[in-house]
Design a protein around this motif. Structure first.
Motif, mmCIF file in Angstrom:
data_model
loop_
_atom_site.group_PDB
_atom_site.id
_atom_site.type_symbol
_atom_site.label_atom_id
_atom_site.label_comp_id
_atom_site.label_asym_id
_atom_site.label_seq_id
_atom_site.Cartn_x
_atom_site.Cartn_y
_atom_site.Cartn_z
ATOM 1 N N GLN A 71 0.809 -1.217 0.000
ATOM 2 C CA GLN A 71 0.000 0.000 0.000
ATOM 3 C C GLN A 71 0.845 1.272 0.000
ATOM 4 N N ARG A 72 2.076 1.161 0.486
ATOM 5 C CA ARG A 72 2.924 2.350 0.610
ATOM 6 C C ARG A 72 4.273 2.062 -0.076
ATOM 7 N N ILE A 73 4.313 2.290 -1.371
ATOM 8 C CA ILE A 73 5.534 1.969 -2.107
ATOM 9 C C ILE A 73 6.344 3.239 -2.366
ATOM 10 N N VAL A 74 7.661 3.046 -2.495
ATOM 11 C CA VAL A 74 8.578 4.119 -2.867
ATOM 12 C C VAL A 74 9.357 3.647 -4.090
ATOM 13 N N THR A 75 9.455 4.501 -5.098
ATOM 14 C CA THR A 75 10.186 4.159 -6.318
ATOM 15 C C THR A 75 11.448 5.013 -6.409
ATOM 16 N N LEU A 76 12.572 4.370 -6.717
ATOM 17 C CA LEU A 76 13.872 5.051 -6.674
ATOM 18 C C LEU A 76 14.499 5.264 -8.047
ATOM 19 N N PHE A 77 13.744 4.990 -9.121
ATOM 20 C CA PHE A 77 14.218 5.406 -10.440
ATOM 21 C C PHE A 77 13.012 5.745 -11.307
ATOM 22 N N GLN A 78 13.264 6.532 -12.353
ATOM 23 C CA GLN A 78 12.169 7.152 -13.105
ATOM 24 C C GLN A 78 11.248 6.118 -13.752
ATOM 25 N N GLY A 79 11.847 5.063 -14.317
ATOM 26 C CA GLY A 79 11.021 4.050 -14.972
ATOM 27 C C GLY A 79 10.091 3.330 -14.021
ATOM 28 N N ALA A 80 10.515 3.165 -12.768
ATOM 29 C CA ALA A 80 9.661 2.534 -11.763
ATOM 30 C C ALA A 80 8.505 3.445 -11.381
ATOM 31 N N ARG A 85 14.304 10.327 4.840
ATOM 32 C CA ARG A 85 12.952 10.564 4.309
ATOM 33 C C ARG A 85 12.255 9.231 4.012
ATOM 34 N N LEU A 86 13.031 8.289 3.513
ATOM 35 C CA LEU A 86 12.468 6.962 3.248
ATOM 36 C C LEU A 86 11.920 6.340 4.537
ATOM 37 N N VAL A 87 12.679 6.366 5.579
ATOM 38 C CA VAL A 87 12.263 5.797 6.858
ATOM 39 C C VAL A 87 10.982 6.474 7.348
ATOM 40 N N ALA A 88 10.935 7.802 7.215
ATOM 41 C CA ALA A 88 9.788 8.556 7.719
ATOM 42 C C ALA A 88 8.490 8.191 6.996
#
Length: 296
Positions: free
Chosen positions: A27-36, A83-86
């Motif tokens: 439910q709470r995803i983070v993407t670390l490159f533009q294509g993702a 910021r990722l952790v938060a």
């Protein structure tokens, strides 16, 4: 190749850094490159965090509406771990190319999926479809892509007045140099799939782009057609482009002599990296070559 080992409860996702277990639907995803980031939006999953775009910051214009409430977690080359952790993500999508050295730190924050290649948008779509429990949506997007590309190939290859396949060069002008993109770049992979050929110098497995400083190198980009992308935020790019195309050698190139030079959007053709961007490239090609869209 991505594999799914269970259907409803826990899925084991095999990726470029090993395997990751995911239970339920993240439910709470983070993407670390533009294509993702592009791919997540295409799958209908809005990330809680994304990395800043390369240009037109903080987010590419075509994704701004979808990401209006999404936090920025630093740069693609240097994500901000605090910021990722938060954000308390339940899944992180990363790139082995960019983030291999952060594997342990990212894994301590949340389950992580690593993509091998940042430009292989089909692999990104497949793997993220599995990880996000959106396999059917991913399959539908890929099936639609395959229908559109097959239609394009059939139309162009059957035209009597066209010398098919067309040899192309992808030219990315910067303020102080020219980059020739190879078949391994994002748009290079797409054009290859469509049946275009690359200029002999760019038809390689060894690099993504070559940086050309001297205009004496212009013969290496010679091809029937040029697709040109400019970094429009910087007026110096337009000036540099004018300098290159006013050089005597430019006027000897096949695309210059025939007028087959097309300016295209750098964000879409070079930086987007996902299935939405890929379809936007295809839209451009349908328009450039006057291919009527498929009818349902």
């Amino acid at each position: 190749m991505a594999q799914q080992e269970s259907v409803e409860t826990t899925r084991v996702i095999h990726h470029s850094m090993g395997e990751t277990k995911i239970t339920g639907t993240p439910q709470r995803i983070v993407t670390l490159f533009q294509g993702a980031t592009d791919t997540a939006v295409a799958l209908g999953v809005i990330p809680v965090g994304v990395v800043e775009s390369w240009v037109n910051k903080p987010v590419y214009p075509y994704l701004r509406d979808a990401l209006k409430n999404t936090d920025i977690v630093g740069l693609e080359t240097q994500p901000n771990l605090e910021r990722l952790v938060a954000l308390k993500p339940d899944l992180i999508i990363a790139s082995k190319f960019r983030h291999e050295t952060l594997y342990q730190q990212l894994s301590a924050i949340a389950p992580v999926i690593f993509l091998e290649e940042i430009f292989d948008f089909k692999q990104t779509l497949e793997l993220m479809g599995l990880a996000l429990n959106q396999e059917q949506t991913a399959d539908d997007l890929l099936a639609d892509w395959n229908r559109r590309t097959e239609h394009f190939r059939q139309v162009l290859s059957s035209r009597d007045n066209m010398d098919w396949p067309i040899e192309v060069s992808l030219l990315n002008f910067r303020a102080d140099h020219l980059r020739l993109l190879s078949r391994n770049s994002f748009s290079g992979l797409i054009l290859s799939e469509l049946g275009f050929e690359h200029s002999s110098f760019a038809d390689t497995n060894g690099w993504i782009y070559k940086k050309l400083i001297s205009k004496e190198a212009l013969p290496t980009v010679n091809a029937d057609t040029f697709f040109v992308f400019l970094r429009s935020e910087n007026p110096a790019v337009d000036e540099n482009y004018d300098n290159w195309r006013n050089h005597p050698l430019w006027k000897t190139l096949k695309a210059s002599r025939s007028g087959q030079i097309y300016k295209v959007d750098e964000i879409v053709w070079s930086l987007s990296g996902g299935i939405i961007g890929a379809n936007m490239i295809l839209d451009d090609l349908f328009r450039i070559y006057d291919v009527q869209p498929l009818t349902e």
